[in-house]
Motif scaffolding. Sequence first.
Motif, PDB file in Angstrom:
ATOM      1  N   UNK A 130       7.585  12.445 -10.244  1.00  0.00           N
ATOM      2  CA  UNK A 130       6.850  13.467  -9.895  1.00  0.00           C
ATOM      3  C   UNK A 130       5.395  12.884 -10.766  1.00  0.00           C
ATOM      4  N   UNK A 131       6.067  11.451 -10.444  1.00  0.00           N
ATOM      5  CA  UNK A 131       3.997  10.773 -11.045  1.00  0.00           C
ATOM      6  C   UNK A 131       3.629  10.006 -10.629  1.00  0.00           C
ATOM      7  N   UNK A 132       3.468  10.150  -9.594  1.00  0.00           N
ATOM      8  CA  UNK A 132       2.879   9.427  -7.943  1.00  0.00           C
ATOM      9  C   UNK A 132       3.275  10.161  -6.914  1.00  0.00           C
ATOM     10  N   UNK A 133       1.748  10.232  -6.597  1.00  0.00           N
ATOM     11  CA  UNK A 133       2.323  10.343  -4.413  1.00  0.00           C
ATOM     12  C   UNK A 133       1.256   9.321  -4.128  1.00  0.00           C
ATOM     13  N   UNK A 158      -2.211  15.710   0.314  1.00  0.00           N
ATOM     14  CA  UNK A 158      -1.228  14.561   1.402  1.00  0.00           C
ATOM     15  C   UNK A 158      -0.319  14.008  -0.295  1.00  0.00           C
ATOM     16  N   UNK A 159      -0.638  13.551  -2.079  1.00  0.00           N
ATOM     17  CA  UNK A 159      -0.133  13.236  -2.392  1.00  0.00           C
ATOM     18  C   UNK A 159       0.886  14.072  -3.175  1.00  0.00           C
ATOM     19  N   UNK A 160       2.732  14.424  -2.260  1.00  0.00           N
ATOM     20  CA  UNK A 160       2.614  15.472  -2.682  1.00  0.00           C
ATOM     21  C   UNK A 160       3.879  15.066  -3.854  1.00  0.00           C
ATOM     22  N   UNK A 161       4.162  13.648  -4.939  1.00  0.00           N
ATOM     23  CA  UNK A 161       4.880  13.366  -5.482  1.00  0.00           C
ATOM     24  C   UNK A 161       4.721  13.675  -7.085  1.00  0.00           C
ATOM     25  N   UNK A 162       3.240  13.801  -6.854  1.00  0.00           N
ATOM     26  CA  UNK A 162       2.928  14.349  -8.466  1.00  0.00           C
ATOM     27  C   UNK A 162       3.479  16.541  -8.596  1.00  0.00           C
ATOM     28  N   UNK A 213       0.939   3.837  11.493  1.00  0.00           N
ATOM     29  CA  UNK A 213       1.055   3.027  10.984  1.00  0.00           C
ATOM     30  C   UNK A 213       2.652   2.620  11.563  1.00  0.00           C
ATOM     31  N   UNK A 214       3.787   2.536  11.636  1.00  0.00           N
ATOM     32  CA  UNK A 214       4.600   2.345  13.118  1.00  0.00           C
ATOM     33  C   UNK A 214       5.659   1.434  11.318  1.00  0.00           C
ATOM     34  N   UNK A 215       5.696   2.601  10.018  1.00  0.00           N
ATOM     35  CA  UNK A 215       6.900   2.941   9.106  1.00  0.00           C
ATOM     36  C   UNK A 215       7.707   3.477   8.553  1.00  0.00           C
ATOM     37  N   UNK A 216       8.360   3.354   8.295  1.00  0.00           N
ATOM     38  CA  UNK A 216       9.353   4.303   7.798  1.00  0.00           C
ATOM     39  C   UNK A 216       8.430   5.611   6.626  1.00  0.00           C
ATOM     40  N   UNK A 217       7.990   5.078   5.565  1.00  0.00           N
ATOM     41  CA  UNK A 217       7.694   6.462   5.179  1.00  0.00           C
ATOM     42  C   UNK A 217       6.268   7.161   5.909  1.00  0.00           C
ATOM     43  N   UNK A 218       6.277   8.178   5.610  1.00  0.00           N
ATOM     44  CA  UNK A 218       5.503   9.245   6.578  1.00  0.00           C
ATOM     45  C   UNK A 218       4.241   9.971   5.750  1.00  0.00           C
ATOM     46  N   UNK A 219       2.932  10.166   6.165  1.00  0.00           N
ATOM     47  CA  UNK A 219       2.454  11.388   5.691  1.00  0.00           C
ATOM     48  C   UNK A 219       2.401  11.638   4.190  1.00  0.00           C
ATOM     49  N   UNK A 220       3.100  12.159   3.745  1.00  0.00           N
ATOM     50  CA  UNK A 220       3.855  12.882   3.116  1.00  0.00           C
ATOM     51  C   UNK A 220       4.731  12.337   1.779  1.00  0.00           C
ATOM     52  N   UNK A 221       4.324  10.916   1.722  1.00  0.00           N
ATOM     53  CA  UNK A 221       4.602  10.168   0.545  1.00  0.00           C
ATOM     54  C   UNK A 221       6.704   9.441   0.828  1.00  0.00           C
ATOM     55  N   UNK A 222       6.863  10.934   1.462  1.00  0.00           N
ATOM     56  CA  UNK A 222       8.871  10.436   2.157  1.00  0.00           C
ATOM     57  C   UNK A 222       9.307   9.829   3.023  1.00  0.00           C
ATOM     58  N   UNK A 223      10.707   9.301   2.899  1.00  0.00           N
ATOM     59  CA  UNK A 223      11.047   8.552   3.907  1.00  0.00           C
ATOM     60  C   UNK A 223      11.575   9.479   5.183  1.00  0.00           C
ATOM     61  N   UNK A 273      11.362  13.728   4.490  1.00  0.00           N
ATOM     62  CA  UNK A 273      11.717  13.792   3.189  1.00  0.00           C
ATOM     63  C   UNK A 273      10.002  14.221   2.470  1.00  0.00           C
ATOM     64  N   UNK A 274       9.575  14.906   1.517  1.00  0.00           N
ATOM     65  CA  UNK A 274       8.294  15.151   1.002  1.00  0.00           C
ATOM     66  C   UNK A 274       8.703  14.515  -0.834  1.00  0.00           C
ATOM     67  N   UNK A 275       7.172  13.715  -1.012  1.00  0.00           N
ATOM     68  CA  UNK A 275       6.854  13.301  -1.894  1.00  0.00           C
ATOM     69  C   UNK A 275       8.054  12.065  -2.174  1.00  0.00           C
TER      70      UNK A 275
END
Length: 604
Positions: A130-133, A158-162, A213-223, A273-275
Amino acid sequence: MRIKFKIIILFALIFLVSSGLNAGTLLLDDFNSSSGLNKFGGANNAWSGGGASNPTTGYYVNPSVIFGGTGCSMKISYNVTTLDSYCGFTFLLNGHNISQYNYLSFWVRGAIGGEFFKVELKNNSADPNREAGKSYITDYYENGVTTDWKKVVIPLDAFTGMDSYTNMNELVIVFENYQSRTNNSPLTGTIYFDDIVFGTWFSGCVKVDHFNDNIGNHSLGGNIGDFDQVGTMADGGASHSFTNSTSYSDVSPYTFVSKYWLGSDLWVGNSFIFGGGNNGWTNVTHDFSRYDNFVAYVRARSTKENPGTIQVEMTDNVEGDDRYYIQGVTTNWKKYSMPFINFRDNYGWSAVNDLNRTNLKKMCFTYKPNYTEAGIGLITSKTGVVLIDNIRFEKTGYAPDISAPVIPSALKCGNNTVTNNYIFGATNRLSINADTDSTDPTIEGVFFEYSLDNGATWYLIDRDYDTADSAYSVIWDTSGIKNNSLVRIRVYAMDATGNKSGYVMFDAKIGNVVNPADLLFKKPDQKILTPNDDGVNDTLNFTGLVSGFEINIYDLKGLLIKKITEDKFWDGKDKDNKVMENGIYIYQVKNNGQKIEGTVLIVK
C-alpha cells in the motif's frame, strides 16, 4: 586549505519567513533555483538498479530546448540497455500531505520522441502493498512523448496502490528495460521536465486502460490476467493480447483483444487487478465513490466470434462481486456506459445493488455458457474474440475540458497601468487579475511572456501558480535586454488541462538605465543571506566583476566551502549544492588584481 582572517562579529535579527500554500495548486518544482532541492524542501536524486548507471541529470538552460525559453528545466538522460535494468529520478516529498489535491501535472518533452517511463507516487506506509501507486506516461499522454512540450495531467485516483495521501515520501520517474523492450520504446534517451504541480480540480474521469502502451500493466497500476473456473485452462479458458491493426483499432492506436473458449468450465475471462501491490497481482482497494459509471468501447471481431453478451464484474472488499451485462454486442464499435447503481450482487439480476465503491479492488470481463440468472439466455458463440478499448470510470455528465479560461485583465507594472508604448525599467513587478479557483475551478496559473521579434519567438518571464485570490504577479528583471529595445509582452491564464485563455498583449520599450554603482568592485552592503527562494536576500551579489574573477567561501575554521568562477553571487550552498547551516561565513573575492574580504550571516 586553512587561512587566517580578521573575524568581524555580526549581529543579526533572525526572523521566521512563512509561506502560505493555497489549496488550489501546489508547486513541487519549477527547477529555476538550480538548488537540488524542490519546493517541499526535499532533495532531487538520480538512482539505478539491475546493472544500469545513474541517469545523467542537470538543470538545463539552453533557451531553444527549455520550457518557456528562460530559466531552467530538468534534463534526465537514461540508459537501460542492460537486460532487466532500471533507473530513475526521485523527488523527495518530506512527508507532505497532498490529500486535498486531485491531480498531478507536469510539462515534458523528449529529445527524439517516444521516450517511455513510469510515474510513481510513494507514501510512508508500513504495508509494502500500500506504499506506492504508478501510472505510465502514455496512460494520460495517449500518443506518447514528442519533441514538443506537452502538459500531462494524471488524476491522483490513478495511483491506486497507496492507502493514504497524508504522509508522502517520493515522486519517482522510472525507466525500465523490461517495459521498453515490451513496447519497443527507446532504451536510451533524454527527457526534460518542468513545472510539477499538484492541483485540486477534479476531472471526473480516471482510466482503467486505453491500452496504447502495449504492456501488461493497466492504468490503475495492477496487472491484466486471464482466468477460468478451475484454473487450468484445460477445458475452456481465455487469453488477451493487444493489436494496432487498422482493421480493428478505430478507437485508439492499440486495442485490447479478449479471446475466450468455453468447454466444461462455467466461466472464463480477463481480470484487471487494481493497485497490484509490490508484485502486480495484489488486489488493493481504492475509493472510487466520486465516479458514477463504468465506460467501455466494445465490438466483436467477427459475427462468428461474437458472444452477444459479456458479463462485467466489479469486486469490492465487503460484498464480493457485483455484475452488469453488456448486451447487443455487434461487429461495430459501441460505447457502453454502465451506471454503478445497476451492478447487482451474486444472487441474480433481480437482487439489490450492494456494490461498495469506496473499496473497489478488481474488475473482470467474463464469458459464460448462459446468463439465465439474469434472464438473458445462452451465449451466442462459445468461442470468440472481443475487442475492448478506452475503459474508464466517469462521473455523470463528464466531458473533456476544452474550454479556455477567461482572459486576464488590468496588467500593471507596480502601480502603473501597462498600455502600448509603456517603458519598463530594470526591475518590474508585473501584476494582473484573473479568475480565481472559486469562479473557475480549472484555473491553475497565469503566464507572463515577452518577445523581442514582434512575436515570432516568445520567452517566459515567469508564471504564478498561487490561485488564492484573483491577483497574479511576477518580477521581471530586464537587465539582460539592451536599453531602448522594443519588446512585446503578453499574459494569459492556463487551466489544469493546459487550455490557454486569450492574450493580454502590449508593445512596449525597455529603459533599463544601468546604475553606475553596479560597475564598482566593492564589498556588498548586504550582511544577511536567507537562501529560501522567497526572492529576498536569496543570494550574496558581487558587483564590478570582470573575466577571471574568483570568489572563495570559507567557514569560521578557514575551511573552503565553495569556489565560484562563473556566477557573480553566492547562493548559500557548498560545492555539493547543499544549503549551509545558519552561521557566519567568510568571503574572499579576487578581481582584476584587487581583493576584498568580508563576512555574511546565513539565516534560514
